[in-house]
Design a protein around this motif. Structure first.
Motif, PDB file in Angstrom:
ATOM      1  N   TYR A   1       0.805  -1.123   0.021  1.00 37.25           N
ATOM      2  CA  TYR A   1      -0.076   0.143   0.086  1.00 37.25           C
ATOM      3  C   TYR A   1       0.959   1.268   0.010  1.00 37.25           C
ATOM      4  O   TYR A   1       1.911   1.128   0.486  1.00 37.25           O
ATOM      5  CB  TYR A   1      -1.110   0.043   1.345  1.00 37.25           C
ATOM      6  CG  TYR A   1      -2.009  -1.228   1.231  1.00 37.25           C
ATOM      7  CD1 TYR A   1      -2.991  -0.815   0.712  1.00 37.25           C
ATOM      8  CD2 TYR A   1      -1.649  -2.314   1.985  1.00 37.25           C
ATOM      9  CE1 TYR A   1      -3.965  -2.222   0.480  1.00 37.25           C
ATOM     10  CE2 TYR A   1      -2.595  -3.388   2.103  1.00 37.25           C
ATOM     11  CZ  TYR A   1      -3.862  -3.090   1.300  1.00 37.25           C
ATOM     12  OH  TYR A   1      -4.505  -4.346   1.324  1.00 37.25           O
ATOM     13  N   ARG A   2       0.324   2.530  -0.396  1.00 42.01           N
ATOM     14  CA  ARG A   2       0.696   3.540  -0.514  1.00 42.01           C
ATOM     15  C   ARG A   2      -0.083   4.741   0.371  1.00 42.01           C
ATOM     16  O   ARG A   2      -1.151   4.371   0.200  1.00 42.01           O
ATOM     17  CB  ARG A   2       1.319   4.238  -1.630  1.00 42.01           C
ATOM     18  CG  ARG A   2       2.241   3.336  -2.585  1.00 42.01           C
ATOM     19  CD  ARG A   2       3.702   3.486  -1.923  1.00 42.01           C
ATOM     20  NE  ARG A   2       4.608   2.850  -2.657  1.00 42.01           N
ATOM     21  CZ  ARG A   2       5.154   1.826  -2.577  1.00 42.01           C
ATOM     22  NH1 ARG A   2       4.552   1.202  -1.599  1.00 42.01           N
ATOM     23  NH2 ARG A   2       6.249   1.577  -3.361  1.00 42.01           N
ATOM     24  N   LYS A   3       0.341   5.523   0.714  1.00 36.04           N
ATOM     25  CA  LYS A   3      -0.405   7.006   1.458  1.00 36.04           C
ATOM     26  C   LYS A   3       0.296   8.114   1.284  1.00 36.04           C
ATOM     27  O   LYS A   3       1.219   8.222   1.807  1.00 36.04           O
ATOM     28  CB  LYS A   3      -0.822   6.567   2.893  1.00 36.04           C
ATOM     29  CG  LYS A   3      -1.589   7.370   3.605  1.00 36.04           C
ATOM     30  CD  LYS A   3      -2.161   7.156   5.028  1.00 36.04           C
ATOM     31  CE  LYS A   3      -2.992   7.926   5.664  1.00 36.04           C
ATOM     32  NZ  LYS A   3      -3.544   7.420   6.955  1.00 36.04           N
ATOM     33  N   PHE A   4      -0.578   8.989   0.425  1.00 33.49           N
ATOM     34  CA  PHE A   4      -0.049  10.313   0.398  1.00 33.49           C
ATOM     35  C   PHE A   4      -0.920  11.271   0.844  1.00 33.49           C
ATOM     36  O   PHE A   4      -2.105  11.265   0.401  1.00 33.49           O
ATOM     37  CB  PHE A   4       0.338  10.704  -1.068  1.00 33.49           C
ATOM     38  CG  PHE A   4       1.484   9.946  -1.496  1.00 33.49           C
ATOM     39  CD1 PHE A   4       2.845  10.386  -1.513  1.00 33.49           C
ATOM     40  CD2 PHE A   4       1.517   8.520  -1.884  1.00 33.49           C
ATOM     41  CE1 PHE A   4       3.883   9.748  -2.211  1.00 33.49           C
ATOM     42  CE2 PHE A   4       2.376   7.953  -2.424  1.00 33.49           C
ATOM     43  CZ  PHE A   4       3.572   8.483  -2.566  1.00 33.49           C
ATOM     44  N   GLU A   5      -0.682  12.421   1.546  1.00 34.22           N
ATOM     45  CA  GLU A   5      -1.556  13.537   2.203  1.00 34.22           C
ATOM     46  C   GLU A   5      -2.689  13.986   1.138  1.00 34.22           C
ATOM     47  O   GLU A   5      -3.650  14.165   1.345  1.00 34.22           O
ATOM     48  CB  GLU A   5      -0.844  14.438   2.887  1.00 34.22           C
ATOM     49  CG  GLU A   5      -1.798  15.450   3.617  1.00 34.22           C
ATOM     50  CD  GLU A   5      -0.986  16.345   4.364  1.00 34.22           C
ATOM     51  OE1 GLU A   5      -1.486  17.481   5.056  1.00 34.22           O
ATOM     52  OE2 GLU A   5       0.382  16.281   4.656  1.00 34.22           O
ATOM     53  N   ASN A   6      -1.911  14.193   0.154  1.00 31.49           N
ATOM     54  CA  ASN A   6      -2.792  15.175  -0.983  1.00 31.49           C
ATOM     55  C   ASN A   6      -3.177  14.185  -2.307  1.00 31.49           C
ATOM     56  O   ASN A   6      -3.420  14.829  -3.310  1.00 31.49           O
ATOM     57  CB  ASN A   6      -1.936  16.118  -1.562  1.00 31.49           C
ATOM     58  CG  ASN A   6      -1.819  17.261  -0.495  1.00 31.49           C
ATOM     59  OD1 ASN A   6      -2.446  17.659   0.182  1.00 31.49           O
ATOM     60  ND2 ASN A   6      -0.454  17.702  -0.064  1.00 31.49           N
TER      61      ASN A   6
END
Length: 781
Positions: free
Chosen positions: A630-635
């Motif tokens: 998985y990946r997670k970026f604020e924007n």
């Protein structure tokens, strides 16, 4: 006096037994003098042993006594020695290559077995297996074979990119003779830059990283070039469907100095360019080709010192040119357009090996590495009238790249059989050119825009010890300390590494490892197939380095010294990952790349199962991976976690080589992978607002929902190859006939949406390769 004499005699006897002496030397191929890396030296009486290091050197300390030694290496006949050890002794040993090495059953404790090693996630693939497996279009490819191992994803159809345990291609440290290779792909990712005929050894490390490696998060691919036959001149090569290669090696000074030169070139341009020119009535010309050139010189100064000079150069070149005439009643116009695209690597290493003492070995290396991408476009229009001639032109050039100078020192110290100590350090001078566009035209002076060239210094020191705590427990522990200086900013990192194994029985062990990794360089990627437009950029005062934490736990089992089984679970956290913002790419050079990215984090976890057989008439492996990434970026994706593009739940790899006669060989590979994650519109609707503009094909607005919330169809493919070999008066020749995607599976390459003009919109899958036959002629002399 009699009692005193007996006491003195007893003490002298104990002292004689307590005396220890060191056996050192090198292990080589008996015929060529080629160094054998990772060969095993084992004493079945004391149940102690060691292995040769990356440069073929070993050191083994034993007590004064009658010594039994067994020396072995996969694919070579073992050698047994028996002698009385009474002083420090140097023994250089040559092993004889056997094309099919029968399984060897050893009474008592066997050497060089998977459950003995402390290292996890490390796979050493025999080079002969690499050459024997089916090859895409007949081109043997090291990286494509590594894609067949558990924990390694292949990315897009035909790509040579590697996605290891949830990481991207930029997180793989690919070393050629100790020099990093920044772009390891040809033909937009369909072939790798490594010529198998010039390679001596390939090792993949995807977990339990030793302290001596650093600078990347996901894997180390350590590739060593051959050193050249020091005894006689020889050569080998092949002629295939798209490329040919030739390797020559031999002595410069027999027994002392050797060389190897290996070259490969495609002839796609020679085939395609004339056809394009005919089809366009001579108005258009286009072509593409790539080449690789490897060279190495190896010189024995004396028994304790050797120097090596190795180099690699490879390039891809594509071009297109067109000319058109427009004849009018009053004037004539001539249009000329040309486009050139090129990218490539240069690596060089100067290495000095020295045996300082019979327990201390040093290796000092000076290296140079450069990767460059260049696009050159120009156009010209000439208008001729009875009164005047007017000429207008436009010329632009876009370039990017990375260049390194480095100096590294590695030392191996073997005080006794229970310890193998390594320590050293490296200093690297980086120069980054993230993307510069220069142009000029009839109406404009020379203009240059784009990111500024950035210089940075990277360094590290390390120390590690592979030591025996008890006959059952063995541990590899070390520390890797690194730093990065850029734009007056100093980043530092302390990275502990530890791995170990515990023998439950002589054939079964449990293993565990933990490693922290730091990466100071990033890759801004536009696509997943290794396009040369990907930009290497450094950590800066605004963009921090990448970090990862990897923990693994597993078990290993050796069955009758013929089959190796392993299972390994892992969990990895990553932070400092970067991606382009929505709508941003490398073409907008007016703005700094640091303003076009998002920073985020990711994680990956899963389990890998692996069964391998390295010797015998039937050899190969079966691997299965169950994983989540998985990946997670604020924007991005409104800050919600989303599956990575190459997250695949299930991944199965089968590779087998069957030598049913000494000169007849059949091989096959079969792969299966769950569908890749993709982003597709979830609904189409008509809206009154003007923005965003509707899809021109469907006439509707598209709502996408979560990123990568859809899955392509599962991917699976069977490749086969049949090789027949014949001895000749001048050497050996073989024909290899194979087929890629035997049952012509229409595997998904990408998915698009079609419709419009009154037609109902629908998703359409596009595939790349049906069944592709190949044939190659190979020879040795």
């Amino acid at each position: 006096m009699k009692s005193l004499f007996c006491l003195i005699f007893g003490l002298l006897s104990c002292y004689a037994q307590a005396q220890k002496f060191t056996i050192d030397g090198s292990i080589k191929d008996n015929a060529t003098g080629e160094t054998l890396i990772g060969a095993t030296i084992f004493n079945p009486k004391t149940l102690q042993g060691t292995t040769t290091n990356t440069y073929g050197f070993y050191s083994f300390t034993q007590s004064r006594d009658l010594v039994y030694l067994r020396v072995s290496y996969v694919g070579y006949g073992p050698v047994s020695l028996k002698f009385f050890l009474s002083r420090d002794t140097t023994i250089n040993i040559g092993l004889v290559y056997e094309s099919t090495l029968k399984e060897i059953v050893i009474e008592g404790k066997a050497e060089d077995r998977i459950q003995e090693s402390t290292r996890m996630g490390t796979i050493d693939v025999p080079l002969q297996q690499i050459k024997s497996l089916p090859a895409f279009l007949g081109e043997v490819d090291v990286l494509k074979v590594l894609q067949l191992l558990p924990g390694v994803q292949s990315g897009s159809e035909g790509s040579s990119g590697l996605y290891v345990r949830g990481g991207g291609p930029e997180q793989n440290l690919i070393l050629l003779d100790g020099v990093p290779v920044y772009n390891a792909s040809h033909l937009f990712g369909f072939f790798s830059v490594f010529n198998a005929d010039a390679i001596n050894r390939v090792e993949l490390i995807k977990g339990g990283f030793p302290a001596r490696y650093g600078g990347r998060l996901s894997s180390v691919i350590d590739i060593n070039m051959k050193e050249g036959d020091v005894n006689k001149f020889r050569g080998e090569g092949s002629i295939g469907v798209v490329a040919s290669r030739l390797t020559l090696e031999g002595p410069i000074i027999k027994g002392k100095t050797s060389y190897i030169v290996s070259g490969r070139r495609t002839y796609i341009d020679a085939i395609a360019s004339p056809l394009i020119r005919i089809a366009s009535d001579g108005d258009e010309r286009a072509g593409y080709y790539f080449y690789d050139l490897n060279a190495k010189i190896n010189h024995h100064i004396n028994n304790k010192n050797r120097i090596y000079l190795s180099a690699y150069s490879g390039n891809d070149k594509a071009f297109a040119k067109s000319e058109y005439d427009n004849e009018g009643s009053d004037n004539n116009s001539k249009y000329e357009e040309a486009l050139r695209l090129g990218w490539g690597n240069i690596t060089t290493a100067l290495r000095w090996n020295s045996i300082i003492t019979n327990k201390l070995f040093s290796n000092v290396t000076a290296t140079y590495s450069r990767y460059r991408f260049l696009v050159n476009a120009q156009s010209k229009e000439t208008t001729t009238s009875p009164d005047t001639t007017i000429s207008e032109f436009y010329h632009s050039e876009y370039s990017s790249g990375i260049r390194d100078f480095a100096l590294k020192a590695d030392l191996d110290y073997v005080p006794n059989p229970n310890h193998f100590i390594r320590f050293g350090g490296q200093l690297i001078d980086h120069r980054f050119t993230p993307g510069v566009l220069s142009y000029k035209s009839t109406d404009a002076q020379d203009t240059t825009v784009g990111a500024q060239v950035t210089h940075a210094k990277e360094f590290f020191v390390y120390a590690e010890d592979d030591f025996m705590v008890s006959p059952r427990l063995k541990i590899n522990a070390g520390i890797h300390a690194s730093g990065f200086v850029v734009e007056s900013r100093f980043y530092k990192s302390l990275q502990p590494r530890v791995s170990g194994r515990f023998l439950i029985t002589p054939d079964i062990s449990v293993k565990g490892s933990y490693a922290r990794m730091t990466q100071y360089i990033h890759l801004l990627s536009n696509a997943g197939i290794g396009l040369p437009t990907d930009l290497w950029v450094p950590a800066t005062s605004k963009v921090r380095p990448e970090h990862s934490y990897l923990a693994s736990l597993g078990a290993a089992y050796n069955y009758k010294n013929a089959y190796e089984f392993s299972v390994e679970g892992y969990y990895k956290e990553m932070e400092g990952l970067i991606e382009y913002r929505e709508g941003a790419d490398y073409l907008n050079v007016e703005s700094d790349w640091q303003t076009k990215i998002e920073t985020g984090k990711g994680n990956s976890y899963g389990a890998e199962f692996f069964m391998q057989k390295k010797t015998g008439r039937i050899s190969g492996w079966i691997g299965y991976t169950l994983s989540w990434t998985y990946r997670k970026f604020e924007n991005l994706n409104e800050g919600r976690r989303f599956p990575y593009r190459y997250d695949r739940r299930h991944d199965i790899k089968v590779a087998a080589v069957y030598e049913w006669r000494p000169n007849r060989e059949f091989s096959m590979t079969w792969v299966f992978g769950s569908g890749s994650a993709v982003t597709l519109p979830k609904s189409l609707y008509a809206a009154a607002s003007e923005n965003p503009s509707p899809n021109s094909r469907t006439g509707n607005y598209e709502y996408y929902g979560d990123r990568n919330s859809f899955r392509m169809r599962a991917y699976h493919r069977l490749d086969v190859s049949y090789t027949t070999t014949k001895k000749t008066k001048w050497g050996e020749r073989s024909w290899s006939i194979g087929a890629y995607n035997v049952y012509s599976r229409q595997n998904p390459f990408f998915i698009d949406i079609t419709g419009g003009g009154g037609r109902k919109p629908k998703f359409v899958q596009y595939s790349l390769f049906p069944i592709i036959p190949s044939i190659a002629y190979r020879f040795k002399f």
